[in-house]
Design a protein around this motif. Sequence first.
Motif, short mmCIF file in Angstrom:
data_model
loop_
_atom_site.label_atom_id
_atom_site.label_comp_id
_atom_site.label_asym_id
_atom_site.label_seq_id
_atom_site.Cartn_x
_atom_site.Cartn_y
_atom_site.Cartn_z
N MET B 419 5.46 18.26 -94.97
CA MET B 419 4.07 18.32 -94.50
C MET B 419 3.97 19.17 -93.23
SD MET B 419 1.59 15.23 -93.32
CE MET B 419 2.34 15.12 -91.71
N ILE B 420 4.90 18.93 -92.30
CA ILE B 420 4.86 19.70 -91.05
C ILE B 420 5.03 21.19 -91.34
CG2 ILE B 420 6.17 20.18 -88.95
CD1 ILE B 420 6.71 17.18 -88.75
N ARG B 421 5.96 21.49 -92.22
CA ARG B 421 6.22 22.89 -92.55
C ARG B 421 4.98 23.54 -93.17
NH1 ARG B 421 9.33 27.32 -91.43
NH2 ARG B 421 10.30 28.23 -93.28
N LEU B 422 4.30 22.81 -94.03
CA LEU B 422 3.14 23.38 -94.69
C LEU B 422 1.98 23.57 -93.71
CD1 LEU B 422 3.10 21.46 -98.10
CD2 LEU B 422 3.76 23.82 -97.67
N TRP B 440 2.94 27.67 -93.38
CA TRP B 440 1.88 28.27 -94.20
C TRP B 440 0.48 27.96 -93.68
CZ3 TRP B 440 6.58 26.89 -96.19
CH2 TRP B 440 7.24 27.88 -96.90
N GLY B 441 0.40 27.14 -92.66
CA GLY B 441 -0.91 26.86 -92.08
C GLY B 441 -1.89 26.19 -93.02
N TRP B 442 -1.38 25.33 -93.91
CA TRP B 442 -2.29 24.64 -94.84
C TRP B 442 -3.17 23.65 -94.11
CZ3 TRP B 442 0.16 23.08 -100.17
CH2 TRP B 442 0.64 24.23 -100.80
N PRO B 443 -4.36 23.39 -94.65
CA PRO B 443 -5.19 22.33 -94.08
C PRO B 443 -4.51 20.96 -94.25
CG PRO B 443 -6.25 23.31 -96.01
CD PRO B 443 -5.03 24.11 -95.73
N THR B 444 -4.85 20.05 -93.32
CA THR B 444 -4.16 18.75 -93.24
C THR B 444 -4.08 18.02 -94.57
OG1 THR B 444 -5.03 18.55 -91.03
CG2 THR B 444 -4.15 16.56 -92.02
N VAL B 445 -5.24 17.86 -95.22
CA VAL B 445 -5.28 17.01 -96.41
C VAL B 445 -4.44 17.61 -97.53
CG1 VAL B 445 -6.79 15.94 -98.10
CG2 VAL B 445 -7.56 16.21 -95.75
N LEU B 446 -4.53 18.91 -97.64
CA LEU B 446 -3.77 19.60 -98.69
C LEU B 446 -2.27 19.43 -98.46
CD1 LEU B 446 -5.08 21.06 -100.96
CD2 LEU B 446 -4.56 23.24 -99.84
N ALA B 447 -1.86 19.63 -97.21
CA ALA B 447 -0.44 19.51 -96.88
C ALA B 447 0.05 18.08 -97.13
CB ALA B 447 -0.20 19.89 -95.42
N PHE B 448 -0.81 17.12 -96.80
CA PHE B 448 -0.50 15.70 -97.01
C PHE B 448 -0.25 15.43 -98.49
CE2 PHE B 448 -2.24 11.36 -97.71
CZ PHE B 448 -1.38 10.64 -96.90
N ILE B 449 -1.17 15.92 -99.32
CA ILE B 449 -1.04 15.68 -100.76
C ILE B 449 0.19 16.39 -101.32
CG2 ILE B 449 -2.13 16.11 -102.99
CD1 ILE B 449 -4.82 15.66 -101.54
N ASN B 504 10.90 18.46 -84.15
CA ASN B 504 10.00 19.15 -85.08
C ASN B 504 8.56 18.82 -84.72
OD1 ASN B 504 9.47 20.73 -87.24
ND2 ASN B 504 10.11 19.25 -88.79
N PRO B 505 7.84 19.73 -84.06
CA PRO B 505 6.51 19.38 -83.57
C PRO B 505 5.47 19.25 -84.70
CG PRO B 505 6.97 21.67 -83.16
CD PRO B 505 8.20 21.12 -83.81
N THR B 506 4.71 18.18 -84.67
CA THR B 506 3.69 17.97 -85.70
C THR B 506 2.41 18.68 -85.32
OG1 THR B 506 4.49 15.71 -85.71
CG2 THR B 506 2.64 16.20 -87.14
N PRO B 507 1.90 19.53 -86.20
CA PRO B 507 0.58 20.13 -85.93
C PRO B 507 -0.49 19.04 -85.93
CG PRO B 507 1.74 21.32 -87.66
CD PRO B 507 2.51 20.06 -87.40
N SER B 508 -1.57 19.25 -85.19
CA SER B 508 -2.62 18.23 -85.09
C SER B 508 -3.27 17.98 -86.43
CB SER B 508 -3.69 18.69 -84.11
OG SER B 508 -3.09 18.98 -82.88
N PRO B 509 -3.23 16.72 -86.91
CA PRO B 509 -3.84 16.42 -88.19
C PRO B 509 -5.36 16.29 -88.07
CG PRO B 509 -2.82 14.45 -87.28
CD PRO B 509 -2.56 15.55 -86.31
N ASN B 510 -6.04 16.87 -89.00
CA ASN B 510 -7.49 16.88 -89.00
C ASN B 510 -8.02 16.46 -90.35
OD1 ASN B 510 -9.82 17.54 -87.51
ND2 ASN B 510 -8.65 19.25 -86.63
N TRP B 511 -8.53 15.23 -90.43
CA TRP B 511 -9.08 14.77 -91.71
C TRP B 511 -10.60 14.86 -91.63
CZ3 TRP B 511 -6.99 12.06 -96.17
CH2 TRP B 511 -5.59 12.10 -96.23
N PHE B 512 -11.14 15.75 -92.43
CA PHE B 512 -12.60 15.91 -92.49
C PHE B 512 -13.20 16.02 -91.10
CE2 PHE B 512 -11.23 13.06 -96.00
CZ PHE B 512 -11.23 14.03 -96.98
N GLY B 513 -12.61 16.89 -90.31
CA GLY B 513 -13.18 17.17 -89.00
C GLY B 513 -12.83 16.18 -87.92
N GLN B 514 -12.09 15.12 -88.26
CA GLN B 514 -11.71 14.14 -87.26
C GLN B 514 -10.22 14.29 -86.92
OE1 GLN B 514 -13.74 11.80 -85.83
NE2 GLN B 514 -15.44 12.77 -86.92
#
Lengths: 274, 718
Positions: B419-422, B440-449, B504-514
């Motif tokens: 997830m972090i890598r994505l 790859w700079g994927w959006p949070t939800v996509l990377a999560f799934i 391994n730094p976690t990018p800030s997770p953003n679920w639907f703008g939150q």
Amino acid sequence: MTNILETNDLTVTFGGLNACDHVDLAVPTGKFVGLIGPNGAGKTTFIDAITGYVPTSDGNAVFDGNDIGELKPHERAQSGLVRTFQSLELFEDLTVRDNLLVAAYPTRWYTFIADMFHLSRQDKEIEERVNWALNIMGLNDVSDSMPTDLSHGRRKLVGVARALAAKPKLILLDEPAAGLDTAESQTLGGHLREFLNHDMSVFLIDHDMGLVLSVCDFIYVLDFGKIIASGTPTEIRESAAVKAAYLGEEAGEIQVQEGERMRSQQHESGEDND
Amino acid sequence: MSAFLVALIAGIGAGALYAMLGSGIVVAFRGSGVINFGHGAVAGYTAYSFDELRESGSLYLPWFDPIPEFGFLQTLRINNLPVRIDIFDNVTLAEKPNLAITFIICLLMSAFLGLLMHFLVFRPLRNSPTLGKVIGSIGVFLYLSSMCAVHFGGQNRYDEGFTGFNSTSGAVKNFLGLGGTIPRSNFWLFGAAIVMCVAVWALYRYSRFGIATRAADENEKGAALLGYSPQFLAGANWVLASVTAGVAGILFLHKTQPAQIALFVVGGLGAALFGNLTSIPGATMGGLIIGMIASGGVELTTNSWWPEIIPGDGVRNFMPLLIIILVLYFRGDKLPIRGSISIGRQPRAPTSTNVIIGAIAALGIGLLLSNIFVSKWEAVLTTTIIAIVFMYSLTVLIGFLGQISLVQWTISGLAAYVMIRLMADGTKIRETDFVTNTGWGWPTVLAFIAAIAVAVIFGLLVGLPALRIRGVQLAVVTIAAVIAVESLLLRNPPLMGDGSVSVNPTPSPNWFGQYVGGFNPNTARTDYWKFSLFIIIIAGLIGVGVANLRRGQIGRRFLAIRANERAAAAAGINVANMKLLGFGISSGIAAIAGCMLAYKLPGLQTDQFEIFGGLALLAFAYLGGITTVWGAIVGGCLIAGGLLPEFLGVHFESVDTGLINAVGAIGLVVNAKVTNGEGVALLQTDLAKNTLAALRREPDETEEAEENSNNDTEEVTA
Ligand SMILES: Nc1ncnc2c1ncn2[C@@H]1O[C@H](COP(=O)(O)OP(=O)(O)OP(=O)(O)O)[C@@H](O)[C@H]1O
Ligand SMILES: [Mg+2]
């Protein structure tokens, strides 16, 4: 008349010993067929072979018009060839009712999604079938008990009920009456022929000759893996080969009498238990 | 080519360790029928003791002081359990205690460990189901490793030990004319492994004790005829096995750090399986082979044509797994362990009644706590909830389906790293980050799934061997997989980014703008309220899902398979499919837990997903109750950093993680014996039921009790 099950030259070998030796056997659709034979004759092995639990070395089995040699055990069960076990093989952590429900409901892998949201519907027909199976085996009062809380005999009846719940086309019963007390074996014996009214054929193995001779339409006799005789109950009663297999003259008679005596003995002990 | 051959030969060094551990595992197995996952930990504890004795003159006993000396307990002045014996005085660097005497004292220590294992763990568990015994040996592993951390702090140790086995013995140049150099100590270690092999083999072959053990293998009466009781033989073999482990640990003090030796048990298991769990020469040979192919494999990775994406360390740690899989695949049915026959009663797994009420109550309490708690306590709450989510994955796989997989926590880690890598896009996320990850700079939800999907696929792969093998064998494969996956997939910069080998730094997770990360940007702590809310909801959903699974059709099928695979097939259940489904669901849930941990922390380290963490989680899941959702909730509250230890910590100042894990390990073993592994949760439920029943007998309480029982039955049928 068609046969629901037919085996041709079915052979099972255990390291040189032919536990089933070129067995030709047929169960006509809608009939009640018995298989008898002394201990170690290969009866259980025969059921194991046609249900896919042991590999066959020769011959084939045709069920409902299809050669089932390539099918896995669960596929054979799903196609309507359902067995019981001689030993108790219940799901001990499930209630009696759940034991039946496991066998009764068909499941796809994605059922888990519906399950997780508790959305799976109850199927009326299946629930009715389960209730019928519980009822006919006299298990209504213990349907929410754990199998380990029941007597040995009633646990065996749970095994039969579980097979019935699976909606078999042919039910294979491996010594269902062994270890039952009188009340239980009367429940069983009294209802066995009723099975035929529910779109199934029955294949019964039992040592209780009285029971086998009274309920079966046709009987096969197995000894050392070979079919040594077959016929209607009357023919079997008279058969010399059968008598020989059961050691000596009149042994058949003795066995019949013994079966009956044992039942009456069990009757007494059963009453003691009560 | 010759470099490869040299590497292959040099592998006899590490191979000797595998060989010695493997032989010991065989000895213990022959004596008691138990595969000891903790065998390497015995070696590690002895190695630490040896070093400590040489450095400070003190011997640490393998237990801890149950009565801490701080807080109000200090005033009680209770006599404490002694944990340290000062054997040598005036130890200085120049004047270390005598090597031989130290060696003998430490071997006595390992013999003592063997006795303790026999009397406190495996003898009491001798009639438990397979699962119980595996759990017992995992308990030993966790306990001894934790005690190493408590007593010795887990730091590196540098005692030179015996001449010959250390680096002062130099290197052999141009061995057999192949060029290159091989440390001379490798040959010494090889020699030691051979000597041990011959000695143990001869002992079995020619001594009365050995002959009796072999007789007991075949039938217990045989041993009795020779005048030994089976339990005496088991105890004696435990002692022998532990002493061999101690020797291995001390001799390798200079090659591997004692903290690492516990993990070498994986190679030892491979070696023991290679020897069919019965043959000492076979195990020795297996160990040497694993060591050699591992070393040779690592040499190959230095070639320019070797793909960078497969790290050398990963190759090394993959070899034990490879050998284990090969042995089980080709000889699995001939091994003396019959995974399929489960003797003894399995822990009960009742359906959850009142799922909705329970869920609402749990959610309510969770939300209430998250509102009351601030700063540190909010972080403790989220740690607890993440552990609970992870334990749900064990409930499904181990509790319902009966498949002991030790690799689930690693799968959590895999999902988190994927997830972090994505999500990563090469920018620096926080001021405090050391590294920036490309991705790859994927959006949070996509990377999560996607991370969950990867974990599920990986879980299915792990499940594949489970179609053929069961019980202990599966536990062996999965413990080997933990070590392999960690170094092959997680510590792998080309695959997981540069952060994978440090923080391994976690990018800030953003679920639907939150923003739902746990790392509070304002206070730089992991106590952000939106995160708490987020994971309380997720944990609630999964908990309800798992409870529903149990009362649905799939749950019934899982339990049927756990009880009896033969009968399950006769009931028309596709056992293979259902097992894979179980591995898939469990891995999916584990993945969610891993991703939540990534959300919580500003950065992840592979250490967090290493074997001890996973085993500790398993231990507490068991303690709470592996078969129920409620058990997972109890278990989650018990872990180090969870609610209960932290609450206690208020009184006892800070409590050591190692100590908590040690307590967990003890609980694990006690629980396996006393409640048959059903855990605190079911104990509680039973207690409540019995109390209710008792109340019902009192006339004035009748109405209330009946009302309750009516509610229960309604819930069941609904
Ligand atoms: N898995 C096996 N491996 C080797 N031999 C077997 C195996 N199963 C059964 N046998 C042998 O095959 C023969 C037939 O056994 P089977 O169990 O089919 O007899 P049975 O007619 O069912 O007897 P019973 O009336 O006692 O149930 C016996 O000699 C038995 O020892
Ligand atoms: Mg039989």
